[in-house]
Design an enzyme around this catalytic site. Structure first.
Site, PDB file in Angstrom:
ATOM      1  NE  ARG A 110      -6.757 -10.176   5.392  1.00  0.00           N
ATOM      2  CZ  ARG A 110      -7.748  -9.430   4.892  1.00  0.00           C
ATOM      3  NH1 ARG A 110      -7.663  -8.133   4.838  1.00  0.00           N
ATOM      4  NH2 ARG A 110      -8.852  -9.986   4.468  1.00  0.00           N
ATOM      5  CE1 TYR A 169      -2.427  -6.566   4.183  1.00  0.00           C
ATOM      6  CE2 TYR A 169      -3.193  -6.214   1.937  1.00  0.00           C
ATOM      7  CZ  TYR A 169      -3.402  -6.134   3.299  1.00  0.00           C
ATOM      8  OH  TYR A 169      -4.578  -5.638   3.778  1.00  0.00           O
ATOM      9  CG  HIS A 172      -8.088  -7.527   0.538  1.00  0.00           C
ATOM     10  ND1 HIS A 172      -6.964  -8.131   1.022  1.00  0.00           N
ATOM     11  CD2 HIS A 172      -8.084  -6.274   1.062  1.00  0.00           C
ATOM     12  CE1 HIS A 172      -6.311  -7.300   1.807  1.00  0.00           C
ATOM     13  NE2 HIS A 172      -6.960  -6.157   1.844  1.00  0.00           N
ATOM     14  CE1 TYR A 226      -4.337  -1.313   0.695  1.00  0.00           C
ATOM     15  CE2 TYR A 226      -3.122  -2.872   2.037  1.00  0.00           C
ATOM     16  CZ  TYR A 226      -4.279  -2.500   1.391  1.00  0.00           C
ATOM     17  OH  TYR A 226      -5.373  -3.321   1.436  1.00  0.00           O
ATOM     18  CG  HIS A 236      -9.784  -2.321   1.713  1.00  0.00           C
ATOM     19  ND1 HIS A 236     -10.107  -2.818   2.959  1.00  0.00           N
ATOM     20  CD2 HIS A 236      -8.497  -2.678   1.489  1.00  0.00           C
ATOM     21  CE1 HIS A 236      -9.040  -3.430   3.470  1.00  0.00           C
ATOM     22  NE2 HIS A 236      -8.051  -3.360   2.587  1.00  0.00           N
TER      23      HIS A 236
END
Ligand code: FE2
Length: 217
Positions: A137, A127, A140, A88, A142
């Site tokens: 995780r 990640y 995905h 991110y 959000h």
């Protein structure tokens, strides 16, 4: 579940008795969006910088529906996600994977009169995180969907079909109803797929009712 529960569930739950706060006007009214406020590349995360980001180009599309299956038009849909390497653009993300100067990972759009939205983006990578040993995780995106008022904002995560990390992810597994969990998983769609360009995924969001998409509290 072959993984430890989500630690932050405890940290984030109230430790004091709840306090009643009556809503004021600013909370029960909401933003009125026009197409003018949404930029041309806001729903195309691959065209927000000088060059194309690295990774697998994908199209994510679907409809926002109410409990009766009726489309919810002109509602703001926002997304944020990691880049193809699972990183991110955020100061707290120190995962040793490369940032991509051509990818911010944030997009927004309004649903049309049929409740439909569409994003062009890059498939996010899995990640690692620190919930438990070797925690990762599943890939995905959000999602946030604004309702009629500022307080009616719903947040969820969209997953990709067949991810081997589902069984080991306490966030995905925190939805105990298997059918409800599956409603957070997008479906590969050949019709949405653009030849020679990008794979397509369908993700409908149901705001209320027995078929509702699970949302984060
Ligand atoms: Fe995330």
């Amino acid at each position: 579940m072959p993984c430890e529960p989500y630690k932050s569930t405890i940290k984030r739950s109230p430790s004091q008795p709840l306090i009643y706060l009556p809503h004021t006007l600013s909370e029960i009214t909401g933003p009125v969006y026009g197409h003018g406020e949404i930029g041309e590349t806001d729903n195309d995360l691959t065209r927000q910088h000088k060059e194309e980001p690295r990774g697998e180009r994908i199209i994510v599309t679907g409809r926002v529906l109410d409990s009766n299956g009726r489309p919810v038009p002109r509602t703001l849909v926002e997304i944020w996600q990691a880049n193809a390497a699972g990183r991110y653009v955020h100061i707290k993300d120190q995962h040793p994977a490369p940032l991509d100067s051509n990818f911010t990972g944030a997009g927004r759009t309004l649903t049309d009169e049929n409740g439909a939205y569409r994003f062009m983006t890059i498939k996010p990578g899995a990640y690692p995180w620190f919930n438990h040993y070797n925690a990762w995780r599943p890939a995905h995106i959000h999602f946030s969907i604004f309702g009629q008022a500022f307080l009616s904002r719903l947040v969820t995560q969209m997953y990709f079909p067949g991810d081997p990390l589902f069984a080991f992810d306490p966030i995905y597994q925190s939805i105990s109803d298997e059918k409800a969990r599956e409603r957070m998983v997008s479906k590969f769609d050949l019709e949405t797929t653009q030849p020679q360009w990008a794979l397509g995924y369908k993700f409908d969001i149901v705001l209320r009712g027995p078929e509702a998409t699970p949302f984060e509290p």
